[in-house]
Design an enzyme around this catalytic site. Structure first.
Site, PDB file in Angstrom:
ATOM      1  N   SER A 123     -23.902  33.562  42.315  1.00 15.36           N
ATOM      2  CA  SER A 123     -22.768  34.396  41.868  1.00 15.36           C
ATOM      3  C   SER A 123     -23.276  35.819  41.707  1.00 15.36           C
ATOM      4  CB  SER A 123     -22.242  33.921  40.515  1.00 15.36           C
ATOM      5  OG  SER A 123     -21.759  32.611  40.593  1.00 15.36           O
ATOM      6  N   GLU A 129     -24.198  40.090  38.071  1.00  9.97           N
ATOM      7  CA  GLU A 129     -24.904  39.020  37.356  1.00  9.97           C
ATOM      8  C   GLU A 129     -26.426  39.101  37.520  1.00  9.97           C
ATOM      9  OE1 GLU A 129     -26.420  35.587  35.846  1.00  9.97           O
ATOM     10  OE2 GLU A 129     -26.342  35.747  38.021  1.00  9.97           O
ATOM     11  N   ARG A 138     -24.040  33.436  30.293  1.00  7.58           N
ATOM     12  CA  ARG A 138     -24.960  34.119  31.223  1.00  7.58           C
ATOM     13  C   ARG A 138     -25.789  35.202  30.526  1.00  7.58           C
ATOM     14  NH1 ARG A 138     -23.453  30.517  33.865  1.00  7.58           N
ATOM     15  NH2 ARG A 138     -23.159  30.418  36.115  1.00  7.58           N
TER      16      ARG A 138
HETATM   17  N1  EPU Z   1     -11.786  30.998  42.858  1.00  9.21           N
HETATM   18  C1  EPU Z   1     -10.931  31.574  43.761  1.00  9.21           C
HETATM   19  N2  EPU Z   1     -11.485  32.239  44.810  1.00  9.21           N
HETATM   20  C2  EPU Z   1     -12.820  32.336  44.982  1.00  9.21           C
HETATM   21  C3  EPU Z   1     -13.700  31.757  44.053  1.00  9.21           C
HETATM   22  C4  EPU Z   1     -13.143  31.082  42.987  1.00  9.21           C
HETATM   23  O1  EPU Z   1      -9.708  31.497  43.635  1.00  9.21           O
HETATM   24  O2  EPU Z   1     -13.204  32.964  45.973  1.00  9.21           O
HETATM   25  C5  EPU Z   1     -11.208  30.230  41.736  1.00  9.21           C
HETATM   26  C6  EPU Z   1     -11.337  28.728  41.954  1.00  9.21           C
HETATM   27  O3  EPU Z   1     -10.298  28.215  42.714  1.00  9.21           O
HETATM   28  C7  EPU Z   1     -11.317  28.221  40.540  1.00  9.21           C
HETATM   29  C8  EPU Z   1     -12.002  29.328  39.770  1.00  9.21           C
HETATM   30  O4  EPU Z   1     -11.936  30.490  40.563  1.00  9.21           O
HETATM   31  O5  EPU Z   1      -9.992  28.114  40.072  1.00  9.21           O
HETATM   32  C9  EPU Z   1     -13.439  29.025  39.376  1.00  9.21           C
HETATM   33  O6  EPU Z   1     -14.191  28.728  40.548  1.00  9.21           O
HETATM   34  P1  EPU Z   1     -15.482  27.777  40.491  1.00  9.21           P
HETATM   35  O7  EPU Z   1     -15.172  26.580  39.692  1.00  9.21           O
HETATM   36  O8  EPU Z   1     -15.951  27.607  41.896  1.00  9.21           O
HETATM   37  O9  EPU Z   1     -16.517  28.566  39.657  1.00  9.21           O
HETATM   38  P2  EPU Z   1     -16.938  30.113  39.633  1.00  9.21           P
HETATM   39  O10 EPU Z   1     -16.242  30.769  38.478  1.00  9.21           O
HETATM   40  O11 EPU Z   1     -16.763  30.711  40.980  1.00  9.21           O
HETATM   41  C10 EPU Z   1     -18.942  29.591  38.057  1.00  9.21           C
HETATM   42  C11 EPU Z   1     -20.378  29.991  37.928  1.00  9.21           C
HETATM   43  C12 EPU Z   1     -21.225  29.276  38.982  1.00  9.21           C
HETATM   44  C13 EPU Z   1     -21.079  27.774  38.761  1.00  9.21           C
HETATM   45  C14 EPU Z   1     -19.599  27.410  38.857  1.00  9.21           C
HETATM   46  C15 EPU Z   1     -19.334  25.966  38.541  1.00  9.21           C
HETATM   47  C16 EPU Z   1     -20.481  32.245  37.071  1.00  9.21           C
HETATM   48  C17 EPU Z   1     -20.787  33.676  37.350  1.00  9.21           C
HETATM   49  N3  EPU Z   1     -20.541  31.418  38.111  1.00  9.21           N
HETATM   50  O12 EPU Z   1     -18.499  30.015  39.331  1.00  9.21           O
HETATM   51  O13 EPU Z   1     -22.576  29.642  38.767  1.00  9.21           O
HETATM   52  O14 EPU Z   1     -21.818  27.046  39.709  1.00  9.21           O
HETATM   53  O15 EPU Z   1     -18.842  28.186  37.888  1.00  9.21           O
HETATM   54  O16 EPU Z   1     -19.433  25.719  37.182  1.00  9.21           O
HETATM   55  O17 EPU Z   1     -20.221  31.893  35.916  1.00  9.21           O
HETATM   56  C18 EPU Z   1     -24.198  31.297  39.432  1.00  9.21           C
HETATM   57  O18 EPU Z   1     -24.181  31.715  38.276  1.00  9.21           O
HETATM   58  O19 EPU Z   1     -24.963  31.809  40.308  1.00  9.21           O
HETATM   59  C19 EPU Z   1     -23.316  30.199  39.813  1.00  9.21           C
HETATM   60  C20 EPU Z   1     -23.229  29.783  41.063  1.00  9.21           C
END
Ligand code: EPU
Length: 339
Positions: free
Chosen positions: A239, A335, A165
């Protein structure tokens, strides 16, 4: 080039808050970019380059300068070899429409970056990433206007210093370049497993075994629609926090207390902990703070439910950062960029 005055920026950002821009102008060509920048410098006006407004937060006092709205269009195949294709995309193109075009051509490389709001020119700034791909993996070079030297230049992938990022465009070169177009290298070979867990789950549930760019695009669109609120309906900036990055010793300590904590390895030997999980475990998922709602399905996303100002958002942000710090001794970072 028409210049408009006193434009409410909340109408140009998906978070829908903050003050006005003193001036705003649309640019459609590299020459217009150069002209607009030179005019601004001549009048000692600060410059802000606006794309889709989906990853920026505007302060209540607005922007006392000129907002240059990048509307440079274009989508061209610039070379087509047996295994790979180079495409050049104008910075003002809608990112998802560009992804759709590459997927329609059966090209692989950015299909997992489907349904990300914003423009093609903004994509390298924060090195957009999702479901196992990052734009840094496909970007060969980009054309830019250098405001400092008044020159059109080309930057190669390595010049952009991409990391999670992050890039020079939000670091040491913030405000220096206007991105005009991006050139991506995409492949004709089918995407190969292993896929990001959520994508593989979708394939398993739907008995999909033919892995095409289109199949991944379809999966990502369904997953995102479920987890990420549509900014056209519920104002948000995706995010709101970056995921936390910790060192080995911090991870060992945290794991002792929280054995179920999700953790991802980073290429540099550090570890990524999902901030959504940290916020959820701090008890804030589904809560509304100062009019900002911590999304029920993904605590990483803040929805502007009834916040009327940047001050409301900042108060909510500080409470969330404080709650996570108190519980985990980790300081999470915002972010979206600020204007
Ligand atoms: N999780 C939780 N609770 C929550 C959210 C997430 O327990 O409320 C856990 C999920 O269960 C999972 C882990 O966190 O084990 C990761 O969650 P997820 O795969 O949904 O991804 P994220 O870390 O929430 C990141 C990116 C997203 C991208 C997704 C998918 C960042 C800041 N965000 O989100 O990017 O779509 O991975 O690859 O790196 C963005 O940057 O705007 C964005 C949406």
């Amino acid at each position: 080039m028409d210049v408009h005055t006193n434009i409410p920026l909340k109408n140009y950002t998906t978070m829908r808050l903050g003050g006005s821009a003193r001036f705003m102008t649309d640019v459609h060509t590299p020459e217009e970019v150069a002209q607009a920048c030179k005019n601004a410098i001549g009048q000692e006006l600060p410059i802000f380059i606006l794309g889709g407004g989906s990853n920026i937060i505007v302060h209540d006092e607005g922007f006392n300068g000129i907002v240059i709205h990048n509307k440079i269009r274009g989508f061209e195949v610039i070379s087509d070899e047996p295994g790979k294709t180079l495409v050049r995309i104008g910075a003002g193109e809608n990112w998802d429409e560009a992804v759709k075009r590459t997927v329609d051509m059966n090209l692989s490389g950015i299909e997992a970056l489907s349904a990300i709001p914003g423009t093609a020119g903004a994509a390298p700034v924060q090195n957009i990433g999702a479901y196992g791909q990052e734009i840094a993996d496909s970007l060969v070079s980009l054309a830019a206007y250098d405001i400092q030297t008044d020159r059109f230049i080309e930057l190669q992938n390595a010049d952009c210093a991409f990391s999670y990022r992050h890039s020079i465009f939000r670091g040491e070169a913030a405000g220096r370049y206007v991105i005009l177009s991006i050139t991506l290298q995409l492949y004709k070979t089918a995407p190969q497993p292993p896929f990001y867990a959520a994508v593989q789950d979708y394939f398993d549930k739907n008995n999909i075994t033919l892995y095409t760019p289109q199949a991944i695009r379809d999966a990502v669109r369904v997953i995102r629609a479920d987890k990420l609120p549509d900014p056209a309906i519920l104002p948000n900036a995706g995010s709101f926090f970056k995921n936390a990055i910790v060192e080995d010793w911090q991870l060992t300590d945290l794991r002792q207390q929280y054995p179920d904590m999700p953790v991802y390895d980073m290429p540099d030997g550090r570890f990524k902990i999902p901030s959504g999980w940290l916020i959820q475990e701090a008890g804030l998922k589904g809560q509304t703070l100062h009019g900002m709602h911590v999304h029920d399905k993904n605590a990483l996303v803040l929805i502007n439910e009834s916040a009327s100002s940047y001050a409301d958002l900042a108060a909510a942000r500080e409470e969330i950062i404080g709650a996570v710090r108190d519980k985990f001794r980790i300081t999470i970072e915002q972010e979206p960029l600020e204007v």
